[in-house]
Design a protein around this motif. Structure first.
Motif, PDB file in Angstrom:
ATOM      1  N   MET A  89       0.858  -1.173   0.000  1.00  0.00           N
ATOM      2  CA  MET A  89       0.000   0.000   0.000  1.00  0.00           C
ATOM      3  C   MET A  89       0.896   1.225   0.000  1.00  0.00           C
ATOM      4  O   MET A  89       1.801   1.352   0.824  1.00  0.00           O
ATOM      5  CB  MET A  89      -0.894   0.000   1.251  1.00  0.00           C
ATOM      6  CG  MET A  89      -1.741   1.239   1.432  1.00  0.00           C
ATOM      7  SD  MET A  89      -2.877   1.071   2.844  1.00  0.00           S
ATOM      8  CE  MET A  89      -1.718   1.102   4.222  1.00  0.00           C
ATOM      9  N   HIS A  97       0.977   5.515  -0.051  1.00  0.00           N
ATOM     10  CA  HIS A  97       0.243   6.774   0.085  1.00  0.00           C
ATOM     11  C   HIS A  97       0.736   7.675  -1.037  1.00  0.00           C
ATOM     12  O   HIS A  97       1.761   8.347  -0.910  1.00  0.00           O
ATOM     13  CB  HIS A  97       0.491   7.404   1.454  1.00  0.00           C
ATOM     14  CG  HIS A  97      -0.355   8.603   1.711  1.00  0.00           C
ATOM     15  ND1 HIS A  97      -0.584   9.099   2.977  1.00  0.00           N
ATOM     16  CD2 HIS A  97      -1.052   9.417   0.877  1.00  0.00           C
ATOM     17  CE1 HIS A  97      -1.367  10.163   2.897  1.00  0.00           C
ATOM     18  NE2 HIS A  97      -1.652  10.375   1.628  1.00  0.00           N
ATOM     19  N   LEU A 127      -4.655   6.255  -1.172  1.00  0.00           N
ATOM     20  CA  LEU A 127      -4.303   4.847  -1.060  1.00  0.00           C
ATOM     21  C   LEU A 127      -4.220   4.206  -2.439  1.00  0.00           C
ATOM     22  O   LEU A 127      -5.206   4.121  -3.162  1.00  0.00           O
ATOM     23  CB  LEU A 127      -5.345   4.128  -0.197  1.00  0.00           C
ATOM     24  CG  LEU A 127      -4.994   2.756   0.365  1.00  0.00           C
ATOM     25  CD1 LEU A 127      -5.943   2.399   1.511  1.00  0.00           C
ATOM     26  CD2 LEU A 127      -5.034   1.660  -0.677  1.00  0.00           C
ATOM     27  N   LEU A 170      -2.857   0.621  -4.225  1.00  0.00           N
ATOM     28  CA  LEU A 170      -2.375  -0.747  -4.036  1.00  0.00           C
ATOM     29  C   LEU A 170      -1.483  -1.133  -5.205  1.00  0.00           C
ATOM     30  O   LEU A 170      -1.716  -0.736  -6.347  1.00  0.00           O
ATOM     31  CB  LEU A 170      -3.552  -1.715  -3.941  1.00  0.00           C
ATOM     32  CG  LEU A 170      -4.493  -1.511  -2.757  1.00  0.00           C
ATOM     33  CD1 LEU A 170      -5.736  -2.379  -2.913  1.00  0.00           C
ATOM     34  CD2 LEU A 170      -3.784  -1.836  -1.444  1.00  0.00           C
ATOM     35  N   LEU A 193      -5.524   4.189   4.992  1.00  0.00           N
ATOM     36  CA  LEU A 193      -4.142   4.659   5.043  1.00  0.00           C
ATOM     37  C   LEU A 193      -3.621   4.756   6.472  1.00  0.00           C
ATOM     38  O   LEU A 193      -2.422   4.650   6.714  1.00  0.00           O
ATOM     39  CB  LEU A 193      -4.040   6.040   4.384  1.00  0.00           C
ATOM     40  CG  LEU A 193      -4.007   6.074   2.865  1.00  0.00           C
ATOM     41  CD1 LEU A 193      -4.114   7.513   2.369  1.00  0.00           C
ATOM     42  CD2 LEU A 193      -2.737   5.429   2.319  1.00  0.00           C
ATOM     43  N   TRP A 197       5.249   3.828   2.010  1.00  0.00           N
ATOM     44  CA  TRP A 197       4.567   2.595   1.643  1.00  0.00           C
ATOM     45  C   TRP A 197       4.828   1.546   2.709  1.00  0.00           C
ATOM     46  O   TRP A 197       5.748   1.672   3.512  1.00  0.00           O
ATOM     47  CB  TRP A 197       5.064   2.088   0.281  1.00  0.00           C
ATOM     48  CG  TRP A 197       6.530   1.751   0.261  1.00  0.00           C
ATOM     49  CD1 TRP A 197       7.580   2.613   0.082  1.00  0.00           C
ATOM     50  CD2 TRP A 197       7.118   0.458   0.467  1.00  0.00           C
ATOM     51  NE1 TRP A 197       8.777   1.942   0.153  1.00  0.00           N
ATOM     52  CE2 TRP A 197       8.527   0.621   0.383  1.00  0.00           C
ATOM     53  CE3 TRP A 197       6.601  -0.814   0.707  1.00  0.00           C
ATOM     54  CZ2 TRP A 197       9.405  -0.454   0.532  1.00  0.00           C
ATOM     55  CZ3 TRP A 197       7.477  -1.892   0.845  1.00  0.00           C
ATOM     56  CH2 TRP A 197       8.866  -1.694   0.759  1.00  0.00           C
ATOM     57  N   LEU A 219       1.586  -5.345   2.833  1.00  0.00           N
ATOM     58  CA  LEU A 219       0.334  -5.799   3.418  1.00  0.00           C
ATOM     59  C   LEU A 219       0.453  -7.260   3.827  1.00  0.00           C
ATOM     60  O   LEU A 219       1.108  -8.060   3.158  1.00  0.00           O
ATOM     61  CB  LEU A 219      -0.820  -5.633   2.427  1.00  0.00           C
ATOM     62  CG  LEU A 219      -1.095  -4.220   1.922  1.00  0.00           C
ATOM     63  CD1 LEU A 219      -2.392  -4.191   1.113  1.00  0.00           C
ATOM     64  CD2 LEU A 219      -1.173  -3.215   3.060  1.00  0.00           C
ATOM     65  N   ASP A 273      -4.408  -7.378   6.615  1.00  0.00           N
ATOM     66  CA  ASP A 273      -4.733  -6.251   5.745  1.00  0.00           C
ATOM     67  C   ASP A 273      -5.613  -6.691   4.582  1.00  0.00           C
ATOM     68  O   ASP A 273      -6.575  -6.006   4.220  1.00  0.00           O
ATOM     69  CB  ASP A 273      -3.455  -5.621   5.184  1.00  0.00           C
ATOM     70  CG  ASP A 273      -2.596  -4.979   6.251  1.00  0.00           C
ATOM     71  OD1 ASP A 273      -3.139  -4.260   7.109  1.00  0.00           O
ATOM     72  OD2 ASP A 273      -1.371  -5.203   6.225  1.00  0.00           O
ATOM     73  N   LEU A 312      -9.307  -5.550   3.431  1.00  0.00           N
ATOM     74  CA  LEU A 312      -9.564  -5.042   2.089  1.00  0.00           C
ATOM     75  C   LEU A 312     -10.887  -5.583   1.545  1.00  0.00           C
ATOM     76  O   LEU A 312     -11.693  -4.827   0.995  1.00  0.00           O
ATOM     77  CB  LEU A 312      -8.413  -5.440   1.172  1.00  0.00           C
ATOM     78  CG  LEU A 312      -8.542  -5.076  -0.307  1.00  0.00           C
ATOM     79  CD1 LEU A 312      -8.558  -3.572  -0.484  1.00  0.00           C
ATOM     80  CD2 LEU A 312      -7.387  -5.707  -1.097  1.00  0.00           C
TER      81      LEU A 312
END
Length: 234
Positions: free
Chosen positions: A62, A64, A108, A110, A211, A219, A222, A226, A230
């Motif tokens: 993940m 940002h 966010l 991925l 986030l 970053w 995950l 997580d 999701l």
């Protein structure tokens, strides 16, 4: 898989460059014993220059994403791969963005090298909710929530209406919008259909994955927890 191929696939260099790393004794096990190119050793036990290997294939992270970066491997400006370790751009299978956030959208993002997982996330059948926070040029009219939730809104140049979306006003010129599809520049085009203009757009959440306190430009990998968050968006 032989170590020379594993390291090349992880982006440490070409086969020739990785072979030279073995000859120079830079590849060892956890105890410091030198390894050889055709050795077969558990991923977690390999070290390069004393450091553990990058994550194995099946990587999910993940990021940002800040404003000003594009979700591309080739762009004359800044790209999201610039925010990751340089080797990540050279991995095989390719580390891909899961969908895109445009240059002027933060939030966010991925990324994964797992093709099946990527397909599951982006598939319309999954109906994975994506949460956006929009700042607008003009005050909300007051009828946007009903319009977006109706399932009848048609975007310009398209021939199928949008799926119902949920809008929550956060102020006269701010709103939170939850979508279950991902059409091109969808949030911006939805507000444009109401005569408004998005001046800033941020995505803080996908499914129940948020986030949190991850700073812009940073970053993290995950884990199973997580990934459960999701997809567990009920």
């Amino acid at each position: 898989m032989k170590l020379v191929k594993l390291l090349a696939n992880l982006g440490y260099g070409s086969r020739k460059e990785v072979a030279r790393m073995f000859r120079e004794g830079r590849v060892t096990d956890a105890a410091g014993e030198v390894l050889y190119a055709d050795d077969q050793v558990a991923h977690a036990d390999v070290r390069v220059d004393g450091e553990p290997l990058d994550p194995a294939p099946g990587l999910v992270l993940m990021l940002h994403k800040p404003v000003g970066y594009t979700c591309s491997t080739r762009d004359p400006g800044r790209i999201v791969y610039d925010l990751l370790p340089p080797r990540f751009r050279l991995r095989k299978p390719l580390l891909s963005t899961v969908g895109r956030l445009d240059r002027d959208t933060s939030g966010l993002l991925l990324m994964t090298d797992d093709g099946a997982l990527l397909h599951r996330i982006v598939s319309p059948k999954t109906k994975l909710p994506k949460t956006y926070e929009a700042t607008l040029a003009e005050d909300l009219r007051g009828d946007e929530a009903a319009l977006f939730a109706s399932g009848t809104l048609m975007l310009e140049s398209e021939d199928t209406p949008l799926a119902p979306a949920r809008l929550e006003p956060l102020g006269p010129r701010r709103a939170r919008l939850v979508l279950t599809e991902g059409r091109y520049h969808q949030v911006r085009r939805m507000f444009a259909a109401t005569g408004n203009h998005v001046t800033a757009l941020h995505r803080p959440q996908v499914g129940n994955l948020t986030l949190g306190d991850l700073p812009p430009g940073d970053w993290r990998l995950l884990d199973d927890h997580d990934l459960a968050a999701l997809f567990n968006s009920n």
